[in-house]
Design a protein around this motif. Structure first.
Motif, PDB file in Angstrom:
ATOM      1  N   VAL A  10      39.110  52.437  31.327  1.00  0.00           N
ATOM      2  CA  VAL A  10      39.933  52.371  30.939  1.00  0.00           C
ATOM      3  C   VAL A  10      42.109  52.560  32.066  1.00  0.00           C
ATOM      4  O   VAL A  10      41.448  52.698  32.821  1.00  0.00           O
ATOM      5  CB  VAL A  10      40.993  54.186  30.366  1.00  0.00           C
ATOM      6  CG1 VAL A  10      41.908  53.964  29.786  1.00  0.00           C
ATOM      7  CG2 VAL A  10      39.260  53.898  29.297  1.00  0.00           C
ATOM      8  N   GLY A  11      42.348  51.576  31.593  1.00  0.00           N
ATOM      9  CA  GLY A  11      43.477  51.485  32.323  1.00  0.00           C
ATOM     10  C   GLY A  11      44.261  50.126  33.065  1.00  0.00           C
ATOM     11  O   GLY A  11      43.918  49.400  31.578  1.00  0.00           O
ATOM     12  N   GLY A  12      44.640  50.096  34.143  1.00  0.00           N
ATOM     13  CA  GLY A  12      46.225  48.558  34.292  1.00  0.00           C
ATOM     14  C   GLY A  12      47.112  49.128  33.858  1.00  0.00           C
ATOM     15  O   GLY A  12      47.517  50.486  33.698  1.00  0.00           O
ATOM     16  N   GLU A  21      44.325  46.245  36.157  1.00  0.00           N
ATOM     17  CA  GLU A  21      43.059  45.806  35.176  1.00  0.00           C
ATOM     18  C   GLU A  21      42.441  44.349  35.668  1.00  0.00           C
ATOM     19  O   GLU A  21      41.260  44.419  35.813  1.00  0.00           O
ATOM     20  CB  GLU A  21      44.396  45.554  33.802  1.00  0.00           C
ATOM     21  CG  GLU A  21      42.927  44.276  32.931  1.00  0.00           C
ATOM     22  CD  GLU A  21      44.109  43.719  32.205  1.00  0.00           C
ATOM     23  OE1 GLU A  21      45.352  43.874  32.064  1.00  0.00           O
ATOM     24  OE2 GLU A  21      43.886  42.824  31.728  1.00  0.00           O
ATOM     25  N   GLN A  22      42.468  43.505  36.707  1.00  0.00           N
ATOM     26  CA  GLN A  22      41.531  42.923  37.509  1.00  0.00           C
ATOM     27  C   GLN A  22      41.361  43.935  38.263  1.00  0.00           C
ATOM     28  O   GLN A  22      39.808  43.434  38.543  1.00  0.00           O
ATOM     29  CB  GLN A  22      42.413  42.151  38.506  1.00  0.00           C
ATOM     30  CG  GLN A  22      43.279  40.924  38.157  1.00  0.00           C
ATOM     31  CD  GLN A  22      44.511  40.727  38.815  1.00  0.00           C
ATOM     32  OE1 GLN A  22      45.116  40.999  40.020  1.00  0.00           O
ATOM     33  NE2 GLN A  22      44.513  39.096  38.465  1.00  0.00           N
ATOM     34  N   ARG A  25      38.609  44.854  35.560  1.00  0.00           N
ATOM     35  CA  ARG A  25      37.422  44.350  35.014  1.00  0.00           C
ATOM     36  C   ARG A  25      36.257  43.746  36.344  1.00  0.00           C
ATOM     37  O   ARG A  25      35.197  43.518  35.615  1.00  0.00           O
ATOM     38  CB  ARG A  25      38.363  42.465  34.561  1.00  0.00           C
ATOM     39  CG  ARG A  25      39.306  42.732  33.831  1.00  0.00           C
ATOM     40  CD  ARG A  25      39.832  41.407  33.525  1.00  0.00           C
ATOM     41  NE  ARG A  25      41.107  41.837  32.202  1.00  0.00           N
ATOM     42  CZ  ARG A  25      40.748  41.327  31.083  1.00  0.00           C
ATOM     43  NH1 ARG A  25      39.243  40.949  30.765  1.00  0.00           N
ATOM     44  NH2 ARG A  25      41.383  41.421  29.954  1.00  0.00           N
ATOM     45  N   ILE A  26      36.870  43.978  37.144  1.00  0.00           N
ATOM     46  CA  ILE A  26      35.879  43.200  38.320  1.00  0.00           C
ATOM     47  C   ILE A  26      34.468  44.604  38.145  1.00  0.00           C
ATOM     48  O   ILE A  26      33.686  44.628  38.718  1.00  0.00           O
ATOM     49  CB  ILE A  26      35.996  43.711  39.546  1.00  0.00           C
ATOM     50  CG1 ILE A  26      37.191  41.931  40.215  1.00  0.00           C
ATOM     51  CG2 ILE A  26      35.229  43.468  41.358  1.00  0.00           C
ATOM     52  CD1 ILE A  26      37.667  41.850  41.766  1.00  0.00           C
ATOM     53  N   VAL A  27      35.147  45.783  38.452  1.00  0.00           N
ATOM     54  CA  VAL A  27      34.244  46.768  37.831  1.00  0.00           C
ATOM     55  C   VAL A  27      33.297  46.676  36.641  1.00  0.00           C
ATOM     56  O   VAL A  27      32.227  46.692  36.560  1.00  0.00           O
ATOM     57  CB  VAL A  27      34.214  48.408  38.070  1.00  0.00           C
ATOM     58  CG1 VAL A  27      33.548  49.630  38.037  1.00  0.00           C
ATOM     59  CG2 VAL A  27      35.743  48.877  39.260  1.00  0.00           C
ATOM     60  N   CYS A 162      38.375  38.969  43.700  1.00  0.00           N
ATOM     61  CA  CYS A 162      38.566  39.902  44.612  1.00  0.00           C
ATOM     62  C   CYS A 162      38.144  38.837  45.899  1.00  0.00           C
ATOM     63  O   CYS A 162      37.833  38.735  46.159  1.00  0.00           O
ATOM     64  CB  CYS A 162      37.881  41.020  44.863  1.00  0.00           C
ATOM     65  SG  CYS A 162      38.841  41.821  46.038  1.00  0.00           S
ATOM     66  N   LYS A 163      39.753  38.650  47.070  1.00  0.00           N
ATOM     67  CA  LYS A 163      39.325  38.203  48.047  1.00  0.00           C
ATOM     68  C   LYS A 163      39.096  38.721  48.925  1.00  0.00           C
ATOM     69  O   LYS A 163      38.975  38.171  49.813  1.00  0.00           O
ATOM     70  CB  LYS A 163      40.905  37.251  47.843  1.00  0.00           C
ATOM     71  CG  LYS A 163      41.494  35.854  47.188  1.00  0.00           C
ATOM     72  CD  LYS A 163      42.774  34.995  47.957  1.00  0.00           C
ATOM     73  CE  LYS A 163      43.951  35.887  47.205  1.00  0.00           C
ATOM     74  NZ  LYS A 163      44.952  35.364  47.442  1.00  0.00           N
TER      75      LYS A 163
END
Ligand SMILES: Cc1cc2nc3c(=O)[nH]c(=O)nc-3n(C[C@H](O)[C@H](O)[C@H](O)COP(=O)(O)O)c2cc1C
Length: 192
Positions: A10-12, A21-22, A25-27, A162-163
């Motif tokens: 939940v978030g962004g 949000e990015q 999404r990675i998590v 993620c860089k």
């Protein structure tokens, strides 16, 4: 064999594809790679009326509450707005009050990974602490590791990758911790 655990993010912000949000999404992608099923509630799905303890529950809020009630673990992500959780995310979390009478009230019995993104360290750290405080208030179990991300170092590519290896590792570790806790609980409750 244990059942597949369900992790809800939940978030962004109101901007689809926001940095919060990015990160979320990675998590969730990492949780999925670790065997969980995942569900994302972000962007426009977070836009719901201001929580009114005496009002009716709007359809957007019902979707959020149903996802949270069915979750084995949660991940919360917020941008820092003036040193704290954004109004959009906080309002969504305020709606969780409607789960006070649930079999597992609020976030009870569940691990909650917390991620804060900000344009500097101060906002990132204070917002992470606020997310962890809200998690405690909602009877959830904040994971040992939370992530405070400073976007001034531009750690996300336009495609959402993620860089920054260290940030990527932190987000993956949060995924590991929520999935591990949820799996252990699922095993424990299936044998009781
Ligand atoms: C209204 C508003 C307030 C903000 N307040 C802070 C702040 O207090 N500290 C900070 O570091 N960044 C602050 N920012 C910057 C955002 O936290 C930062 O740009 C974040 O990466 C934006 O996330 P998003 O892409 O998920 O919307 C603020 C941004 C907005 C729009």
């Amino acid at each position: 064999m244990h059942r597949i655990v369900n992790v809800v993010g939940v978030g962004g912000s109101s901007r689809p594809g926001s940095t919060a949000e990015q990160a979320l999404r990675i998590v969730l992608d990492a949780a999925q790679r670790r065997g969980a099923s995942v569900q994302l509630i972000a962007g426009p799905a977070l836009a719901m009326p201001l929580y009114d303890p005496h009002g009716t529950t709007a359809p957007q809020a019902r979707r959020l509450l149903s996802a949270i009630a069915g979750a084995d673990a949660l991940v919360l992500a917020s941008p820092a707005y003036h040193g704290g959780i954004s109004g959009l995310v906080k309002n969504a979390l305020d709606h969780v009050e409607e789960l006070r009478e649930d079999t597992r009230p609020y976030f009870s019995e569940r691990a909650v990974g917390c991620v804060a993104v900000a344009h500097g360290w101060q906002g990132a750290v204070s917002t992470l602490a606020a997310l962890r405080d809200v998690t405690h208030a909602l009877r959830g179990w904040p994971t040992p590791l939370g992530a405070a991300i400073n976007t001034s170092t531009a750690c996300f590519s336009p495609a959402g990758d993620c860089k920054d290896t260290h940030v990527q590792e932190q987000l993956e570790e949060i995924a590991s911790q929520v999935v591990e806790f949820a799996t252990i609980r699922a095993l424990a409750t299936s044998t009781t």
